[in-house]
Design a protein around this motif. Structure first.
Motif, PDB file in Angstrom:
ATOM      1  N   VAL A 182       0.874  -1.177   0.000  1.00 60.49           N
ATOM      2  CA  VAL A 182       0.000   0.000   0.000  1.00 60.49           C
ATOM      3  C   VAL A 182       0.906   1.220   0.000  1.00 60.49           C
ATOM      4  O   VAL A 182       2.099   1.115   0.295  1.00 60.49           O
ATOM      5  CB  VAL A 182      -0.936   0.022   1.233  1.00 60.49           C
ATOM      6  CG1 VAL A 182      -1.933  -1.101   1.192  1.00 60.49           C
ATOM      7  CG2 VAL A 182      -0.143  -0.010   2.526  1.00 60.49           C
ATOM      8  N   TYR A 183       0.348   2.362  -0.343  1.00 70.39           N
ATOM      9  CA  TYR A 183       1.148   3.591  -0.331  1.00 70.39           C
ATOM     10  C   TYR A 183       1.203   4.106   1.102  1.00 70.39           C
ATOM     11  O   TYR A 183       0.236   4.667   1.610  1.00 70.39           O
ATOM     12  CB  TYR A 183       0.542   4.625  -1.280  1.00 70.39           C
ATOM     13  CG  TYR A 183       0.655   4.197  -2.714  1.00 70.39           C
ATOM     14  CD1 TYR A 183       1.883   4.237  -3.371  1.00 70.39           C
ATOM     15  CD2 TYR A 183      -0.441   3.724  -3.427  1.00 70.39           C
ATOM     16  CE1 TYR A 183       2.017   3.815  -4.677  1.00 70.39           C
ATOM     17  CE2 TYR A 183      -0.326   3.297  -4.740  1.00 70.39           C
ATOM     18  CZ  TYR A 183       0.908   3.350  -5.355  1.00 70.39           C
ATOM     19  OH  TYR A 183       1.035   2.928  -6.655  1.00 70.39           O
ATOM     20  N   ASP A 184       2.359   3.860   1.726  1.00 69.83           N
ATOM     21  CA  ASP A 184       2.506   4.127   3.164  1.00 69.83           C
ATOM     22  C   ASP A 184       2.245   5.572   3.551  1.00 69.83           C
ATOM     23  O   ASP A 184       1.691   5.840   4.608  1.00 69.83           O
ATOM     24  CB  ASP A 184       3.918   3.753   3.623  1.00 69.83           C
ATOM     25  CG  ASP A 184       4.063   2.246   3.768  1.00 69.83           C
ATOM     26  OD1 ASP A 184       3.050   1.594   4.036  1.00 69.83           O
ATOM     27  OD2 ASP A 184       5.184   1.744   3.602  1.00 69.83           O
ATOM     28  N   LEU A 233       0.372   7.755   2.104  1.00 72.79           N
ATOM     29  CA  LEU A 233      -0.990   8.235   1.837  1.00 72.79           C
ATOM     30  C   LEU A 233      -1.965   7.683   2.864  1.00 72.79           C
ATOM     31  O   LEU A 233      -1.748   6.618   3.445  1.00 72.79           O
ATOM     32  CB  LEU A 233      -1.429   7.816   0.434  1.00 72.79           C
ATOM     33  CG  LEU A 233      -0.581   8.307  -0.743  1.00 72.79           C
ATOM     34  CD1 LEU A 233      -1.243   7.926  -2.059  1.00 72.79           C
ATOM     35  CD2 LEU A 233      -0.365   9.803  -0.685  1.00 72.79           C
ATOM     36  N   MET A 291      -0.040  13.815  -4.719  1.00 66.44           N
ATOM     37  CA  MET A 291      -0.479  13.579  -3.334  1.00 66.44           C
ATOM     38  C   MET A 291       0.708  13.117  -2.494  1.00 66.44           C
ATOM     39  O   MET A 291       0.875  13.491  -1.345  1.00 66.44           O
ATOM     40  CB  MET A 291      -1.567  12.495  -3.297  1.00 66.44           C
ATOM     41  CG  MET A 291      -2.924  12.925  -3.776  1.00 66.44           C
ATOM     42  SD  MET A 291      -4.194  11.744  -3.302  1.00 66.44           S
ATOM     43  CE  MET A 291      -3.960  10.399  -4.418  1.00 66.44           C
ATOM     44  N   ASP A 292       1.555  12.267  -3.098  1.00 68.77           N
ATOM     45  CA  ASP A 292       2.649  11.644  -2.365  1.00 68.77           C
ATOM     46  C   ASP A 292       3.795  12.622  -2.095  1.00 68.77           C
ATOM     47  O   ASP A 292       4.409  12.577  -1.035  1.00 68.77           O
ATOM     48  CB  ASP A 292       3.157  10.436  -3.158  1.00 68.77           C
ATOM     49  CG  ASP A 292       4.071   9.561  -2.339  1.00 68.77           C
ATOM     50  OD1 ASP A 292       3.653   9.168  -1.238  1.00 68.77           O
ATOM     51  OD2 ASP A 292       5.200   9.308  -2.766  1.00 68.77           O
ATOM     52  N   LYS A 343       4.190  14.524   1.053  1.00 73.31           N
ATOM     53  CA  LYS A 343       4.568  13.753   2.237  1.00 73.31           C
ATOM     54  C   LYS A 343       5.907  13.044   2.077  1.00 73.31           C
ATOM     55  O   LYS A 343       6.384  12.411   3.011  1.00 73.31           O
ATOM     56  CB  LYS A 343       3.461  12.724   2.518  1.00 73.31           C
ATOM     57  CG  LYS A 343       2.176  13.394   2.988  1.00 73.31           C
ATOM     58  CD  LYS A 343       0.972  12.518   2.738  1.00 73.31           C
ATOM     59  CE  LYS A 343      -0.295  13.306   3.021  1.00 73.31           C
ATOM     60  NZ  LYS A 343      -1.496  12.645   2.570  1.00 73.31           N
ATOM     61  N   LYS A 383       8.006  -2.015  -2.943  1.00 69.47           N
ATOM     62  CA  LYS A 383       6.852  -2.166  -2.058  1.00 69.47           C
ATOM     63  C   LYS A 383       5.689  -2.894  -2.723  1.00 69.47           C
ATOM     64  O   LYS A 383       4.606  -3.020  -2.143  1.00 69.47           O
ATOM     65  CB  LYS A 383       6.409  -0.799  -1.553  1.00 69.47           C
ATOM     66  CG  LYS A 383       7.458  -0.179  -0.668  1.00 69.47           C
ATOM     67  CD  LYS A 383       6.949   1.023   0.069  1.00 69.47           C
ATOM     68  CE  LYS A 383       7.991   1.486   1.075  1.00 69.47           C
ATOM     69  NZ  LYS A 383       7.667   2.784   1.638  1.00 69.47           N
ATOM     70  N   THR A 398       3.666  -2.031  -4.866  1.00 72.79           N
ATOM     71  CA  THR A 398       2.481  -1.253  -5.240  1.00 72.79           C
ATOM     72  C   THR A 398       2.378  -1.175  -6.757  1.00 72.79           C
ATOM     73  O   THR A 398       1.293  -1.053  -7.306  1.00 72.79           O
ATOM     74  CB  THR A 398       2.547   0.171  -4.653  1.00 72.79           C
ATOM     75  OG1 THR A 398       3.880   0.662  -4.812  1.00 72.79           O
ATOM     76  CG2 THR A 398       2.205   0.171  -3.183  1.00 72.79           C
ATOM     77  N   VAL A 411       0.354  -3.977  -8.002  1.00 67.92           N
ATOM     78  CA  VAL A 411      -1.087  -3.740  -7.803  1.00 67.92           C
ATOM     79  C   VAL A 411      -1.615  -2.852  -8.939  1.00 67.92           C
ATOM     80  O   VAL A 411      -2.700  -3.092  -9.463  1.00 67.92           O
ATOM     81  CB  VAL A 411      -1.361  -3.082  -6.435  1.00 67.92           C
ATOM     82  CG1 VAL A 411      -2.856  -3.020  -6.161  1.00 67.92           C
ATOM     83  CG2 VAL A 411      -0.679  -3.845  -5.317  1.00 67.92           C
TER      84      VAL A 411
END
Lengths: 281, 228
Positions: free
Chosen positions: A85-87, A89, B13-14, B17, B76, B78, B81
């Motif tokens: 998962v996108y940690d 977010l 969005m990422d 952060k 990771k 992702t 996915v």
């Protein structure tokens, strides 16, 4: 809905899957049981089109798995053990990405998170979730597009019993809403509790398949009734006509404290067939 | 196209952060503003720090950001996915590429504030072209590396060579001769002249050759390793 015939796969010299045949009816929960290294994840990867089989055919939603369109894939939900998962977010933002890809309304995000019990953690970054919550987030991601088929690779591996039960309830709900569930596990209790049918996989070969209760009855060679008496004594009697007389007498005298039939568990069936334990690492 | 836009949105969005990537994007623009305003020496060429840091920015930020994003997605799982949700590898790579390019162009716009208005289009065009080559190099490393840590180990020497060679070549002729084969050195020469008219054929050939090599390396890596 999920159908494969004579599927083979090797990695170099090592044969991982040898002639796998499966035909899973719609709206059922199917469990693929086997110890680590049996070929479960390889089979699920082949069924979901992540890797190609060396031989045999795989049909999902009535189509060859390698010919599934983008639209078809929206009807398939997948969670693999190692899917991330996108940690950074939040839970909601994690699902927002996939809601946009699947083209489902944003309202589905809240519904999916509430379904898996993460309704209160919508704004929580995924990095702050416990392992069980991350699994539930992955499940929510898979559920969001209301899939017709769910592939779940070890969905409860490493989870505590309470979280495991919650996830079992979610999977049952999905089945009741018409979804076909394919799950892999090495936990025979999980398979017994959840699955309508199971296949036991060992070294890339299906050694037995069927309804869990029927498999256990089939391998009930002992056919004995085991009792613990009020005197502290353990007693075994053959499971036949004569048992009725003995049992009646014991019950009438109030001497039975516990009573069990001797049919094996899936674990012991697997042990008998392969000489290995299901939960072998 | 829709999926590419979703990848760009996800990166936006990422980024807020993701401090590691964010610092890459903002470090040189901020440094440029500070240095240009804080240090004024007699005989110093006009916009010395802007031109110096611009080349370093080209050699560092897009390269390391592209490599970090791709390798993290791979590590990771992702990325898998996304692929299972029918995002194609090219849609993903384009999404990451466009995002990194755009973010760096914002940085370039900040760094361009010292230029006269007539020079800004030239400056931005050179920066934009340099980013494309660096992003391709970063994508190549991100695709080849198995993990983020492996990507960082590969990015560091490449980044140091491309970004520092033009600066070191100011002080050493031997380095200047070698650095002349790098696209960053040729971009640095363009910044000195601040005009396409001043570009010599040799420089253009070197720039084109650098771009061609990066694209070829990327396609070979992508064909061999895919995004697995």
């Amino acid at each position: 809905m999920i159908c494969c015939s004579n599927v083979y796969k090797s990695y170099g010299e090592k044969k991982v899957l040898s002639g796998i045949d499966l035909d899973i009816p719609d709206g059922t929960i199917f469990g693929l049981l086997g110890p680590s290294g049996a070929g479960k994840t390889t089979l699920i990867k082949i069924l979901t089109g992540q890797i190609k089989a060396d031989g045999g055919s795989v049909k999902i939603l009535g189509k060859d798995v390698n010919e599934l369109s983008g639209q078809d894939k929206k009807h398939i939900g997948i969670t693999m053990d190692n899917f991330g998962v996108y940690d950074r977010l939040s839970c909601a933002d994690n699902l927002k990405i996939f809601a946009d890809i699947y083209g489902v309304p944003r309202s589905c995000i809240k519904e999916a998170l509430e379904l898996v019990g993460l309704g209160d953690s919508m704004k929580k970054p995924a990095s702050e979730l416990s392992k069980g919550m991350r699994v539930r987030l992955c499940l929510a991601r898979a559920f969001m597009s209301s899939p017709e088929i769910l592939f779940l690779d070890e969905p409860t591996s490493g989870l505590d019993p309470q979280t495991m039960r919650q996830i079992h309830d979610i999977i049952r709900d999905k089945k009741n809403s018409g979804c076909t569930v394919f799950l892999t596990t090495h936990n025979m209790e999980e398979a017994y509790a959840l699955c309508d049918s199971v296949s036991l996989l060992n070294d890339g070969v299906i050694v037995e398949n069927g309804v869990p209760e029927e498999i256990c009855r089939k391998y009930d060679h002992q056919k004995k009734i085991k009792m613990h008496l009020s005197t502290g004594e353990d007693m075994e009697i053959p499971h036949d006509r004569r048992a009725a007389t003995v049992l009646t007498g014991l019950f009438e005298n109030g001497r039975i404290e516990t009573i069990h039939s001797s049919e094996p568990t899936l674990e012991t069936v697997f042990l008998e067939l392969t000489g290995r334990k299901l939960e072998d690492a | 196209m829709k999926n590419t836009a979703i990848i760009i949105k996800k990166q936006l969005m990422d980024t807020v952060k993701n401090k590691t990537v964010l610092i890459q994007f903002v470090l040189f623009p901020i440094l440029t503003l500070i240095m240009e305003n804080a240090i004024k020496l007699d005989g110093m060429p006009e916009l010395f720090f802007t031109k110096l840091f611009s080349v370093m920015y080209i050699g560092m930020a897009p390269l390391s950001a592209a490599a970090a994003i791709i390798s993290e997605e791979k590590e990771k799982n992702t990325l898998r996915v996304l692929m299972m949700a029918d995002v194609s590898p090219l849609e993903f790579l384009f999404g990451v590429g466009i995002y990194v390019w755009s973010a760096c162009m914002i940085g370039a716009c900040v760094m361009a504030t010292g230029f006269e208005a007539k020079d800004v289009p030239f400056y931005l065009a050179v920066m934009g072209a340099g980013y494309v080559v660096s992003i391709t190099a970063g994508a190549c490393i991100g695709t080849a590396a198995k993990s983020q840590m492996a990507a960082t180990s590969l990015v560091m020497p490449v980044m140091v060579v491309f970004s520092f060679a033009p600066m070191l070549s100011m002080f050493n002729d031997h380095i200047k001769r070698v650095a002349g084969f790098f696209y960053t050195q040729q971009l640095s020469v363009l910044f000195e002249r601040m005009s396409f008219d001043g570009a010599d054929a040799k420089g253009v050939v070197i720039l084109a050759a650098n771009a061609a090599v990066m694209f070829m390396l990327f396609f070979v890596t992508f064909k061999r390793k895919g995004l697995e």
